[in-house]
Scaffold this motif. Structure first.
Motif, short mmCIF file in Angstrom:
data_model
loop_
_atom_site.label_atom_id
_atom_site.label_comp_id
_atom_site.label_asym_id
_atom_site.label_seq_id
_atom_site.Cartn_x
_atom_site.Cartn_y
_atom_site.Cartn_z
N ILE A 386 0.89 -1.26 -0.08
CA ILE A 386 0.09 0.18 0.09
C ILE A 386 0.59 1.46 0.28
CG2 ILE A 386 -1.75 1.71 1.62
CD1 ILE A 386 -2.48 -1.58 2.49
N PHE A 387 1.85 1.16 0.59
CA PHE A 387 2.79 2.24 0.40
C PHE A 387 3.88 2.57 -0.46
CE2 PHE A 387 3.70 2.14 5.77
CZ PHE A 387 2.58 2.63 6.36
N GLN A 388 4.07 1.80 -0.49
CA GLN A 388 5.32 1.94 -2.06
C GLN A 388 4.18 1.32 -3.77
OE1 GLN A 388 8.20 3.11 -1.35
NE2 GLN A 388 7.66 2.30 0.86
N SER A 389 3.59 0.44 -3.75
CA SER A 389 2.64 1.11 -4.69
C SER A 389 1.46 1.31 -5.54
CB SER A 389 2.60 -0.97 -5.43
OG SER A 389 3.64 -1.17 -4.81
N ILE A 390 1.06 1.47 -4.34
CA ILE A 390 -0.42 2.78 -4.27
C ILE A 390 0.01 4.01 -3.86
CG2 ILE A 390 -2.71 3.11 -3.30
CD1 ILE A 390 -2.80 0.03 -3.27
N PHE A 391 0.23 4.38 -2.27
CA PHE A 391 0.04 5.48 -1.97
C PHE A 391 2.00 6.07 -2.71
CE2 PHE A 391 2.75 8.77 0.66
CZ PHE A 391 1.58 9.60 1.01
N LYS A 393 3.44 5.30 -5.76
CA LYS A 393 3.48 5.68 -6.54
C LYS A 393 2.09 6.83 -7.69
CE LYS A 393 5.57 1.29 -8.65
NZ LYS A 393 4.65 -0.05 -9.72
N SER A 394 1.20 6.36 -6.70
CA SER A 394 -0.36 7.59 -7.15
C SER A 394 0.11 8.70 -7.21
CB SER A 394 -1.42 7.46 -6.04
OG SER A 394 -1.84 5.90 -6.43
N LEU A 395 1.45 9.13 -5.84
CA LEU A 395 1.42 10.40 -5.83
C LEU A 395 2.55 10.93 -7.13
CD1 LEU A 395 2.13 11.24 -2.23
CD2 LEU A 395 0.25 11.43 -3.81
N ASP A 396 3.55 10.14 -7.10
CA ASP A 396 4.45 9.70 -8.60
C ASP A 396 3.67 10.73 -10.39
OD1 ASP A 396 6.43 9.99 -7.07
OD2 ASP A 396 6.43 7.80 -7.88
N GLU A 397 2.43 10.04 -10.44
CA GLU A 397 1.83 10.26 -11.50
C GLU A 397 1.11 11.79 -12.04
OE1 GLU A 397 -0.75 6.60 -11.03
OE2 GLU A 397 0.39 5.48 -12.11
N VAL A 398 0.93 12.39 -10.52
CA VAL A 398 0.19 13.60 -10.05
C VAL A 398 1.11 14.90 -11.02
CG1 VAL A 398 -0.86 15.06 -8.68
CG2 VAL A 398 -1.82 12.32 -8.30
N ASP A 399 0.19 15.13 -11.75
CA ASP A 399 0.97 16.65 -12.22
C ASP A 399 0.32 17.64 -12.03
OD1 ASP A 399 1.76 18.35 -14.24
OD2 ASP A 399 1.97 18.15 -15.63
N PRO A 400 0.83 18.72 -10.75
CA PRO A 400 0.38 19.24 -10.35
C PRO A 400 0.01 20.91 -11.16
CG PRO A 400 2.93 19.92 -10.66
CD PRO A 400 2.51 19.02 -11.32
N CYS A 401 0.46 20.52 -12.41
CA CYS A 401 -0.72 21.77 -13.21
C CYS A 401 -1.97 21.24 -13.88
CB CYS A 401 0.34 22.45 -14.08
SG CYS A 401 2.02 23.52 -13.66
N ASP A 402 -1.78 20.35 -13.66
CA ASP A 402 -2.76 18.86 -14.50
C ASP A 402 -4.05 20.15 -14.63
OD1 ASP A 402 -3.77 18.39 -12.52
OD2 ASP A 402 -3.37 16.34 -13.08
N CYS A 448 -4.85 6.71 2.87
CA CYS A 448 -3.76 5.86 2.49
C CYS A 448 -3.51 5.85 4.18
CB CYS A 448 -2.38 6.34 2.41
SG CYS A 448 -0.67 5.06 2.70
N ALA A 449 -3.57 6.31 4.95
CA ALA A 449 -4.17 5.48 6.23
C ALA A 449 -5.25 4.93 6.87
CB ALA A 449 -4.16 7.38 7.28
N ARG A 450 -6.71 5.08 5.58
CA ARG A 450 -7.26 4.61 6.57
C ARG A 450 -7.66 2.72 5.21
NH1 ARG A 450 -9.69 9.54 5.43
NH2 ARG A 450 -9.82 8.91 3.21
N PHE A 451 -6.65 2.96 5.00
CA PHE A 451 -6.59 1.37 4.29
C PHE A 451 -5.77 0.51 4.50
CE2 PHE A 451 -6.14 3.54 -0.88
CZ PHE A 451 -7.79 3.42 -0.61
N ILE A 452 -4.25 1.46 5.64
CA ILE A 452 -3.63 0.86 6.50
C ILE A 452 -4.84 -0.01 7.33
CG2 ILE A 452 -1.93 0.79 8.35
CD1 ILE A 452 -0.90 0.40 5.12
N TYR A 453 -5.46 1.35 7.99
CA TYR A 453 -6.61 0.70 9.26
C TYR A 453 -7.22 -0.66 8.65
CZ TYR A 453 -10.53 0.89 11.65
OH TYR A 453 -11.61 0.54 12.56
N ASP A 454 -7.78 -0.52 7.73
CA ASP A 454 -8.26 -1.03 6.57
C ASP A 454 -7.85 -2.97 6.57
OD1 ASP A 454 -10.92 0.03 6.77
OD2 ASP A 454 -10.25 0.17 4.79
#
Length: 748
Positions: A386-391, A393-402, A448-454
Motif C-alpha cells: 500500500i505504501f510503495q505501490s499505491i501511495f 506511485k499514485s503521487l508520482d503520477e500526479v501533475d501539479p499543473c494538470d 492511505c492511512a485508512r487503507f492501513i487501518y483496514d
C-alpha cells in the motif's frame, strides 16, 4: 473335507473336525466391529466384512440360516430385512457330545438367547422399535453374535432385499433408498460382496450382480451365490453359471439348494435340508466335477478362507488408519480445550488467549507468522504494498499543473496586482497556486492511512485462533476492543498527516536546494520562447528583466523577477547591484533627472505624441475648460463576472511558463517530503503503536475477575463436539489396545 460325506450334516461335522480357520483374525475384527459400533455413522474406519446382497425372495435368508444351521431370521411374503443385520458367527469348542449354541445382541448385553425363535422375535421387535410397524427401512444396524461349534468364523451383513414396487405404506422411492444403503456398504474396498441370485432367473438381469458391478467393476471381491438350483427348468442346469462363463467373477460362484416355502411352513429342519442338498448334487452328474463349488459347506469354507485372507491383507493398513485418526482427534480435542471452574484457572485461560492473540497480531504484521501464505501477500507485506505501490506511485503520477489552464494562471497573476499595474510579477500568485496543489496531497494521504487501518482490521481477524472460537462472548469483546483501539490509533495518525500538509503550506521554502529558483525558471522559459525573444540590442528601457543578486548561505542565490508593461513584451536580463540601480540606465532613456514623472517614464514614452501627450504636460500648465457643447460621458457597467482579456501578450505567455516551472519544481520537493513522512506517521501512530500497546489494552479492558465467567461462556455446540470427540477417541484407543494385543497372534 474328504469326499466320503455321509448322512451326517457336512457343515457341522466337518467344521468341528478340521482346525478352525481364522480363529484369531476374525474374532479380532468382530471385537473391533463391536467397539466401532458405538460410534454408529460417525466411524470412519472401514472394517473387513461380508455384505449379503440380493433381491427380495432371492434366497438370502435361507443361505444365512443354512450357514448358521438354525432358523432365526424373520420370514414373510413382504420385505423382512428392514435394518442391516450384522451377523457374527463365532466357532466354539465342542464339549463331548453336548452342543451348546446361543445368540447375543449388542443392544442387550449379558443376555443369552438359547431359543433361536426368541432371536427371531427380538430381531423383529428391535426393528419395530426403530421403524414401527410400517415397511420402511433404516440404516441403523442390529448386531447379533451366534456362538456354535457348528459354524466357521464369519462376519456377514444381511442387507434389505432389493424391491421394485412399493407395497403398503412403503415410500415411493423405496428401491432407490435400498440401493443407496447397499452401496454405502459394498463401495468400501474392505467389503466382500456376497451376491445372491436365483438360478431360475436370467443371471444377466440379476439385481445383486448389477449392484456388485457398480461397486466392484473388476469382480475382485465379489462371490456369486446361485440359489434354488433344484427348481430350474427341466433339461437346464447351472454349470455355465458356476464356471463363470456367463458373468465371470474372480472369486467364483457357489451353487446351493434352498429350503422351499413348503419346507419352511412344515418346519423342515436345516439339517434335513443340508442332507437333501447333498443328495441333490450327488444325483446330478453335471455337478460332480464342480463339487468344490456346490453346497452350503463349501460356501462356508470359501467365505471363511476369503475373509481371513482379506483381513490379513488389510490389517497392517488398518493399524495405520486407526493411529492416524487418533492423532487427528487428539489435535481436534486440543482445540476444544477444557473448562475450569476456579477463578485462577479461568484467569490463566483468559490471559493465555489474549497473549496468544497479541503475539499472533505482531507476528503477522512483522511477517513472522508460522502459517505464512504462499499463495498471496498478507500481513505486513500488504502494508508495504500500500505504501510503495499505491501511495507513492499514485503521487508520482500526479501533475501539479494538470488542473491549471493558462487562463487560470494568467488570472491569478492579474488578481495579485491589485488595483494598480505593478512593475514586477509578484510572488503571491505562485504561493497561492502552489498551496492549492499541496492541499491536494491531503486526501490521498488520509486515504492511505485508512487503507492501513483496514489491513490491520483484516489482520486482527486472521489472529482468531480455534481456541477463541469456543467463546463467542470473549471473541465479540476482543473484536470490539481492537476495533476501538485501532480507531483511536487512526485519529492521531490522521492529525499528524494534516499537520504535515499544513507545515508544507505554511512556509513555502524557496531557498530549498532542490528548488529551481526564479533565475533558472526564467532561463528555461526564454529557451522555450527563443524564437520570439529579441536580441539584447533591441532592449527598451521600459521592458526589462531585473535580476537582483541576493547574498545567501555560503554563496548567493539569484532571484529573477519579471518586470511588466502593458504595451511591450520584449525580455532580457539586466544585472543590477543589490544596493542601487545605476543612474546611467535612467539617462539612456533621455528623461531629465529633475522631472517629477521620471520613475513612471522608465516604462512609458516621455515624448508627447498621440493620446499620451497630455501625460508630459507641465504640472502648472493651465487646463482649458471643456467646451460647453460637449455631451456627458456615461460609463458602461462592469460585468458581474470579469475575466482576463482574451488577447494574451508574449509577456504573459512567458510569465505563465515561468509560473508552471516554479510550481512543478516546488511541488516535487513537497511530494517527496510527503511520500516519506506520511508512511512514517502511519507506522508510528497506528501500526507500531498497535503492536506495542495491544496486549496492555486487552489487560486493561478484559482481564477483570468479575468478567471471567461471562467472557468464558462456551458455545453449546463446542461442548457437544468435545464430548463426541472424547467418545470417538476412547473407542479408537480401545480398538488400538485390542488390535495391538491380538494382532501379533492373528498375523501368525
Amino acid at each position: 473335507m474328504d469326499q466320503g460325506v455321509t448322512s451326517t450334516p457336512p457343515s457341522p461335522s466337518t467344521a468341528a473336525a478340521s482346525p478352525p480357520l481364522g480363529q484369531n483374525v476374525i474374532p479380532l475384527v468382530n471385537k473391533l466391529q463391536d467397539i466401532f459400533s458405538q460410534l454408529g455413522s460417525a466411524s470412519t474406519i472401514d472394517l473387513p466384512q461380508v455384505a449379503v446382497v440380493g433381491s427380495q425372495s432371492s434366497g438370502k435368508s435361507s443361505v444365512l440360516e443354512a450357514l448358521v444351521g438354525r432358523d432365526f431370521l424373520p420370514r414373510g411374503c413382504d420385505i423382512c430385512t428392514r435394518r442391516p443385520l450384522v451377523l457374527q458367527l463365532v466357532q466354539t469348542t465342542r464339549r463331548g457330545d453336548e452342543v451348546v449354541e446361543w445368540g447375543e445382541f449388542l443392544h442387550l448385553p449379558n443376555r443369552r438367547f438359547t431359543d433361536f425363535s426368541a432371536i427371531r422375535k427380538e430381531i423383529q421387535a428391535e426393528t419395530d422399535r426403530e421403524l414401527g410397524s410400517n415397511k420402511g427401512i433404516s440404516d441403523k444396524q442390529i448386531r447379533l453374535k451366534i456362538f456354535s461349534p457348528k459354524v466357521l468364523n464369519i462376519t456377514l451383513v444381511d442387507l434389505p432385499g432389493i424391491t421394485k414396487v412399493p407395497v403398503g405404506d412403503q415410500p415411493t422411492d423405496i428401491e432407490a433408498r435400498i440401493r443407496t444403503m447397499i452401496l454405502s456398504y459394498i463401495k468400501h474396498e474392505t467389503c466382500i460382496i456376497l451376491a445372491v441370485s436365483p438360478a431360475n432367473a436370467d443371471l444377466a438381469n440379476s439385481d445383486a450382480l448389477q449392484m456388485a458391478r457398480i461397486a466392484d467393476p473388476d469382480g475382485s471381491r465379489t462371490i456369486g451365490v446361485i440359489t434354488k438350483l433344484d427348481i430350474m427348468d427341466r433339461g437346464t442346469d447351472a454349470r455355465n453359471f458356476l464356471l463363470g462363463s456367463v458373468i465371470p467373477l474372480r472369486l467364483g460362484y457357489i451353487g446351493v439348494v434352498n429350503r422351499s416355502q413348503e419346507d419352511i411352513t412344515s418346519n423342515r429342519s436345516i439339517q434335513d435340508a443340508l442332507m437333501y442338498e447333498e443328495q441333490f448334487f450327488r444325483s446330478r452328474p453335471v455337478y460332480h466335477s464342480l463339487s468344490d463349488r456346490c453346497g452350503i459347506p463349501q460356501l462356508a469354507k470359501k467365505l471363511n478362507q476369503i475373509l481371513v485372507q482379506h483381513i490379513r491383507t488389510i490389517l497392517p493398513d488398518l493399524k495405520a488408519r486407526i493411529n492416524t485418526q487418533m492423532v487427528t482427534l487428539q489435535k481436534e480435542l486440543a482445540t476444544y480445550g477444557e473448562l475450569t471452574e476456579s477463578k485462577n484457572g479461568q484467569g490463566m485461560l483468559l490471559l493465555g488467549i489474549i497473549t496468544k492473540y497479541s503475539q499472533s497480531f505482531s507476528s503477522v504484521v512483522d511477517g513472522k507468522n508460522e502459517e505464512m501464505s504462499t499463495v498471496e501477500l498478507s500481513g505486513g507485506a500488504r502494508i508495504h504494498y500500500i505504501f510503495q505501490s499505491i501511495f507513492v506511485k499514485s503521487l508520482d503520477e500526479v501533475d501539479p499543473c494538470d488542473d491549471l489552464t493558462d487562463e487560470d494562471i494568467r488570472t491569478a497573476i492579474q488578481n495579485a496586482t491589485g488595483p494598480k499595474n505593478v512593475l514586477f510579477v509578484p510572488e503571491v500568485p505562485f504561493e497561492v497556486l502552489v498551496r492549492r496543489q499541496i492541499a491536494r496531497l491531503l486526501e490521498p494521504s488520509l486515504q492511505c492511512a485508512r487503507f492501513i487501518y483496514d489491513e490491520l482490521v483484516k489482520i486482527s481477524h486472521r489472529c482468531e485462533s480455534s481456541e477463541l472460537q469456543r467463546f463467542p462472548v470473549l471473541r465479540r469483546n476482543i473484536e470490539e476492543v481492537i476495533a476501538s483501539f485501532l480507531r483511536e490509533g487512526l485519529s492521531p495518525a490522521e492529525t499528524m498527516i494534516g499537520h504535515l500538509i499544513e507545515m508544507e503550506m505554511d512556509y513555502i521554502n524557496t531557498s530549498h536546494p532542490g528548488f529551481i529558483g526564479g533565475s533558472k525558471a526564467v532561463e528555461l522559459a526564454l529557451q522555450q520562447q527563443r524564437g520570439s525573444v529579441l536580441t539584447a540590442s533591441n532592449i527598451k528601457s521600459k521592458d526589462v528583466v531585473v535580476e537582483l543578486a541576493e547574498k545567501g548561505d555560503k554563496g548567493g542565490r539569484a532571484r529573477a523577477i519579471l518586470a511588466r508593461n502593458n504595451q511591450s513584451s520584449l525580455l532580457d536580463h539586466v544585472y543590477l547591484s543589490e544596493t542601487k540601480i545605476e543612474l546611467s540606465l535612467l539617462e539612456e532613456t533621455g528623461i531629465p533627472s529633475g522631472t517629477s514623472w521620471g520613475i513612471s517614464s522608465i516604462f512609458g514614452d516621455s515624448r508627447p505624441n498621440g493620446k499620451d501627450a497630455n501625460v508630459t504636460r507641465v504640472f502648472n500648465e493651465p487646463i482649458q475648460s471643456p467646451e460647453p457643447t460637449y455631451t456627458s460621458i456615461r460609463l458602461r457597467e462592469p460585468p458581474l463576472v470579469l475575466r482576463a482579456s482574451d488577447a494574451q501578450t508574449e509577456q504573459e505567455s512567458t510569465e505563465i511558463v515561468v509560473t508552471r516551472l516554479l510550481l512543478k519544481s516546488y511541488y516535487d520537493i513537497v511530494r517527496k517530503n510527503i511520500q516519506d513522512s506520511v508512511p512514517k506517521a502511519i507506522m508510528h501512530f497506528l501500526v507500531n503503536h498497535a503492536k506495542r500497546e495491544l496486549h496492555n489494552v486487552f489487560i486493561r479492558k478484559l482481564y477483570r475477575e468479575a468478567m471471567f465467567e461471562e467472557l468464558l461462556q462456551e458455545r453449546e455446540e463446542i461442548a457437544i463436539k468435545r464430548k463426541r470427540c472424547k467418545e470417538v477417541l476412547k473407542v479408537l484407543q480401545q480398538a488400538a489396545w485390542v488390535k495391538n494385543k491380538k494382532c501379533l497372534n492373528a498375523l501368525h
